[in-house]
Enzyme design. Sequence first.
Site, PDB file in Angstrom:
ATOM      1  N   HIS A 234      86.596  27.870  61.945  1.00 54.34           N
ATOM      2  CA  HIS A 234      86.359  26.837  60.934  1.00 54.34           C
ATOM      3  C   HIS A 234      84.962  26.988  60.332  1.00 54.34           C
ATOM      4  O   HIS A 234      84.797  26.975  59.102  1.00 54.34           O
ATOM      5  CB  HIS A 234      86.526  25.466  61.608  1.00 54.34           C
ATOM      6  CG  HIS A 234      86.286  24.291  60.735  1.00 54.34           C
ATOM      7  ND1 HIS A 234      87.303  23.466  60.318  1.00 54.34           N
ATOM      8  CD2 HIS A 234      85.149  23.769  60.205  1.00 54.34           C
ATOM      9  CE1 HIS A 234      86.792  22.492  59.573  1.00 54.34           C
ATOM     10  NE2 HIS A 234      85.490  22.653  59.495  1.00 54.34           N
ATOM     11  N   GLU A 235      83.940  27.130  61.181  1.00 58.44           N
ATOM     12  CA  GLU A 235      82.565  27.237  60.684  1.00 58.44           C
ATOM     13  C   GLU A 235      82.343  28.546  59.933  1.00 58.44           C
ATOM     14  O   GLU A 235      81.648  28.560  58.910  1.00 58.44           O
ATOM     15  CB  GLU A 235      81.559  27.071  61.824  1.00 58.44           C
ATOM     16  CG  GLU A 235      81.629  25.739  62.554  1.00 58.44           C
ATOM     17  CD  GLU A 235      81.639  24.507  61.652  1.00 58.44           C
ATOM     18  OE1 GLU A 235      81.013  24.533  60.573  1.00 58.44           O
ATOM     19  OE2 GLU A 235      82.281  23.514  62.030  1.00 58.44           O
TER      20      GLU A 235
ATOM     21  N   HIS B 164      83.555  28.166  56.404  1.00 58.29           N
ATOM     22  CA  HIS B 164      82.612  27.465  55.527  1.00 58.29           C
ATOM     23  C   HIS B 164      81.621  28.430  54.894  1.00 58.29           C
ATOM     24  O   HIS B 164      81.335  28.349  53.701  1.00 58.29           O
ATOM     25  CB  HIS B 164      81.833  26.397  56.301  1.00 58.29           C
ATOM     26  CG  HIS B 164      82.536  25.097  56.407  1.00 58.29           C
ATOM     27  ND1 HIS B 164      82.966  24.379  55.313  1.00 58.29           N
ATOM     28  CD2 HIS B 164      82.876  24.355  57.490  1.00 58.29           C
ATOM     29  CE1 HIS B 164      83.543  23.259  55.712  1.00 58.29           C
ATOM     30  NE2 HIS B 164      83.506  23.226  57.034  1.00 58.29           N
TER      31      HIS B 164
ATOM     32  N   CYS C 176      87.308  17.835  59.126  1.00 58.23           N
ATOM     33  CA  CYS C 176      86.063  18.407  58.643  1.00 58.23           C
ATOM     34  C   CYS C 176      85.154  17.292  58.175  1.00 58.23           C
ATOM     35  O   CYS C 176      85.608  16.352  57.515  1.00 58.23           O
ATOM     36  CB  CYS C 176      86.360  19.368  57.490  1.00 58.23           C
ATOM     37  SG  CYS C 176      84.906  20.153  56.778  1.00 58.23           S
TER      38      CYS C 176
END
Length: 184
Positions: free
Chosen positions: A146-147, A150, A104
């Site tokens: 993953h995004e 966030h 990341c």
Amino acid sequence: MRHGSIPGARGRVRPLTLLGEPVLSEMCRDVTDFGPELATLVEDLFATMYAADGVGLAANQIGVPLRVFVYDCPDDDDVRHLGHVVNPRLVEADGVVIRGPEGCLSLPGLEAGTERHDHAVVEGFTVKGEPVTVHGTGFFARCLQHECDHLEGGVYADHVTGWRKRRLERQIGRASWRRAAGTA
């Protein structure tokens, strides 16, 4: 290709938000204004992602707590996926669960074996407010998950378990960027 049509060509590289900064652990707000500021944000996200050699970047990683991310990421067949999603919702994460290396830009220089589904579907909008659905497999599915994490206030480290988690926590504690930020 015209210069202006390259994502990020007119964008400004912004400083990355690092682990420990509050904006990374907060739920991001929905975008309600699809005007020029949003288009500028997307351009800046692309410029920053490319400058940092990333494959995806969420708005809170540059300190903006809005539900937006960009990507330029290959899948496991080396097919390039390029785009952005505003107000994304992860509507499917299924298939085989694979543990693979994940890093990341907000935890620079670190990575850990992280379990993710090998198929993901994200629904949202473009900067112009048009509906978009993005399907990902393999590495690109990992990127989409993953995004989306966030924007919910999470990082990949939240998914790491066991000895990998303990090792990653030690590495985070020793990371030069943590000491430089005074968060050691």
